[in-house]
Design an enzyme around this catalytic site. Structure first.
Site, mmCIF file in Angstrom:
data_model
loop_
_atom_site.group_PDB
_atom_site.id
_atom_site.type_symbol
_atom_site.label_atom_id
_atom_site.label_comp_id
_atom_site.label_asym_id
_atom_site.label_seq_id
_atom_site.Cartn_x
_atom_site.Cartn_y
_atom_site.Cartn_z
ATOM 1 N N TYR A 207 0.842 -1.197 0.000
ATOM 2 C CA TYR A 207 0.000 0.000 0.000
ATOM 3 C C TYR A 207 0.874 1.242 0.000
ATOM 4 O O TYR A 207 1.911 1.263 0.668
ATOM 5 C CB TYR A 207 -0.872 0.036 1.258
ATOM 6 N N HIS B 29 -6.725 0.692 -2.335
ATOM 7 C CA HIS B 29 -6.296 -0.699 -2.446
ATOM 8 C C HIS B 29 -4.778 -0.689 -2.671
ATOM 9 O O HIS B 29 -4.179 0.360 -2.923
ATOM 10 C CB HIS B 29 -7.080 -1.426 -3.541
ATOM 11 N N LYS C 20 -3.272 -4.494 -10.000
ATOM 12 C CA LYS C 20 -2.016 -4.198 -9.321
ATOM 13 C C LYS C 20 -0.869 -4.302 -10.324
ATOM 14 O O LYS C 20 -1.023 -4.904 -11.370
ATOM 15 C CB LYS C 20 -1.783 -5.195 -8.181
#
Lengths: 326, 326
Positions: A266, A274, A305
Site C-alpha cells: 500500500y 487498495h 495491481k
C-alpha cells in the site's frame, strides 16, 4: 533479388519501393540489404517474389531462433509498426520511422525459454532504450511485457514501538492491549479477540524499532530471532531486507499470499486505497519458467495491481513487468 | 476444569452447557474431554475460565502445529460452523451438528508448507468425505480450497487427417491449404497469411491420426518426432499424454500460456463459449510452494475458469482445486 550469405539484396526501383513503404532493410550505396526475417516477411506479403516455403525453410537454417524472431517481427508489422533489425529489434512509435530514433528494443523470447532475473537486469542496465519482451507461445500467439526499473514511494512515516511480542513455534503474538492498539493504528498485524498475530517480518521490524521479542519466557535479540525465523521461513533474510526497505520508502507491505506474491504493498491507508503493487522477492540467481512469470503478471493485472520483482543482491533492484497490447 | 495430559476435562452442568451450545469436545461417561484447540477457543470466548496467554502457550507445547490448527478452527467457529476434532477436523454444514454425519474434512495448512500433488491424491483416496484445505497465511488470514477428483467431458468428435506438417527447428508448420482448412474447422493451429502454425501437441496428434511429419525433406515417424520434440520441450510426453486424453474426452485443449498453465480447455466451440478449464500437467513428484498454487487458482478464477491439475503416473488423475468462502 540476390542472395548473399544471410542477406537478401535488392536494387533499383524495387529497393526504393521496399524501403520507402515500411523502412525495410539498410541501404549500402544503392543496394538494399534485407535480413532473412525482413525478406521472408516481404515474401509472405507478396512484395518480394519467391516461393514462401523454401524461403522460410532456408531462413530457419541461416538465422538462430528464426521462427521466434519471425513471429514477433511479423506480429508487430501486422499491427502497423515500423521495426528495424540491427543487433536487436528496434521498434518505432506509431507514425515514426528512421532516420528518427526508435523508442523501444524488443526482445523475442519463446515461452519455452527460462526467465532469469539476473539476465533481465543486465539487459536493462545495458540498453539505452525502453525494453519490451515479446513472448511467443506454443500456438504462435504473442504477449508483450514492458520491463523497467521501478521507483516505489509512499506516504507512511516510520514509528517506534514499546512492549513485547511473543514468539511461539510458528507465529508471533502480541498480548498487550496498548501495543495492539498502536499496531492497529499503523495497519500492522491481525487482531483477534484477545491477541494480535504478527508476521515474522512485522515482528522483526518492531523489534528493530524498540519492541522486545520474548521466547520461552526470555527476551531474545533480533539476531537470535532471525536465526529461529530462518528455520521456519528459509528466505526470511531477503524478505525482511525488502520489507524494511519498503517501510523506509514510506510504504506499507502486507502479505501477498492470496495473490501468490510475497507482499501486497500500500502507498496510503488500506482503509482508503487498495494496494497498487505486488512485490515478489527473489535472489539474483532466481530462474523460473516464463509461464510462471506470465501467470504472476496476469494475476496482478486482474486485481488491478502492478507486478514488481525485488531482486536482492547487495542492494535491492525493483523491476516492474507490465503487460501491454501494442 | 481439570487438565490431564493433552486433554481438558469438564464435568457437571458446565460440561452440558459447553456441549449443548456448539458441540465442543467428546463425552466419556459424564466427563467432557476437550482438545487443547477446543479448550483454548472456549477460553478465548470467555466460556472457560483461564488466563488465555498461559493457556495458549502451553497448548503450543502440547499439540503439533497448534497455531495453524487453532487459526483454522477459530476462523470456522467464528463463521458459525460446528467443527469437531478427532483424527481430523470434521466440518458440519450450516445448521447441522453431531450425531449427524459431518460433510467435510478440513486440513489446516501453513502457507509455508509445500504443496505435493501426490500427497493430495493420497488424501483424496483415503478420505470418505469431501476435502477442504484451509491455508493460514503470514498474517493469520485464511484461504479455503475445496479439492476433488474431477471428470472432464466435452462434445467434440475426434477426426482423422491427411497431408503433411513440417517440423522446423522450433515450430511445426502446415503449408497445404486443404489441411489448413480442415484444421481451422477443428479449431486447431494458428493461421497466418500463407501458412499455419501447429503446436507440438497438435502436430503429434494429427500425425497419430493420419498426417505425415516432414523434417529436412524426409518423413519421420511419431516416435522420432517425439524424441526431437523432447529436446525443445522436455516434458512433452506427459503433456501430450494429457492432450490426447482430453481430445479422447471430447475436449479441445489449446495452450494456456497466457494464464500460466499448460492448457486452456474448451468443451464446445471456441467461437461460442469461453474455455471453462485450465489444466496444468504435473508428474506425481510435483511439489511447489503453496503460494504458487494459490496464484494459479486465483488467476483461474479471475478469468472465470476452474483450475485442474492433471497428475500423470501410469494413468491420469484430474484434481480440481476451487477457492471457496465458507
Amino acid at each position: 533479388m540476390e542472395i548473399k550469405g544471410k542477406k537478401v539484396i535488392v536494387e533499383g526501383k524495387e529497393a526504393n519501393r521496399i524501403y520507402n513503404k515500411g523502412a525495410y532493410g539498410k541501404f549500402k550505396g544503392k543496394k538494399l540489404y534485407l535480413s532473412p526475417i525482413e525478406a521472408c516477411y516481404l515474401v509472405e506479403k507478396g512484395r518480394l517474389d519467391a516461393a514462401i516455403q523454401q524461403f522460410f525453410e532456408s531462413a530457419v537454417k541461416k538465422e538462430k531462433d528464426f521462427e521466434i524472431k519471425y513471429l514477433v517481427y511479423r506480429d508487430l508489422r501486422e499491427r502497423g509498426y515500423i521495426i528495424t533489425i540491427d543487433k536487436h529489434f528496434y521498434l518505432y512509435q506509431r507514425g515514426h520511422r528512421p532516420p528518427a530514433a526508435p523508442s523501444y528494443i524488443v526482445m523475442p523470447i519463446s515461452e519455452r525459454a527460462i526467465f532469469s532475473i539476473k539476465e533481465l537486469v543486465e539487459w536493462l542496465e545495458k540498453m539505452d532504450k525502453n525494453l519490451i519482451i515479446g513472448i511467443v507461445d506454443e500456438e504462435g500467439d504473442l504477449t508483450y511485457y514492458i520491463v523497467k526499473f521501478f521507483k516505489l514511494k509512499g506516504k507512511f512515516e516510520e514509528k517506534n514501538y514499546e512492549g513485547s511480542v511473543y514468539l511461539l513455534k510458528d507465529r508471533c503474538i502480541v498480548w498487550s492491549e496498548k501495543l495492539i492498539k498502536k499496531l492497529e493504528g499503523d495497519f500492522m498485524g491481525k487482531s483477534c479477540n484477545k491477541f494480535m498475530l504478527l508476521s515474522l517480518m512485522e515482528a522483526a521490524y518492531i523489534a528493530e524499532r524498540g519492541a522486545k521479542i520474548i521466547k520461552d519466557g526470555k527476551e531474545i535479540g533480533l539476531q537470535e530471532f532471525m536465526k529461529y525465523a530462518k528455520k521456519i521461513q528459509p528466505d526470511i533474510e531477503e524478505r525482511y531486507f525488502v520489507y524494511r526497505d519498503l517501510k523506509n520508502r514510506g510504504l506499507l507491505p502486507k502479505t501477498g499470499f492470496k495473490f501468490g506474491s510475497h507482499f501486497r504493498v500500500y502507498d496510503g491507508s488500506p482503509e482508503k486505497t487498495h494496494a497498487p503493487y505486488l512485490v515478489h522477492v527473489v535472489k539474483s540467481n532466481y530462474r523460473a519458467a516464463w509461464a510462471e512469470i506470465s501467470r504472476a503478471i496476469r494475476l496482478a493485472h486482474s486485481v488491478r495491481k502492478e507486478m514488481v520483482f525485488a531482486m536482492v543482491e547487495n542492494d535491492i533492484k525493483y523491476i516492474r513487468l507490465k503487460r501491454i497490447t501494442p
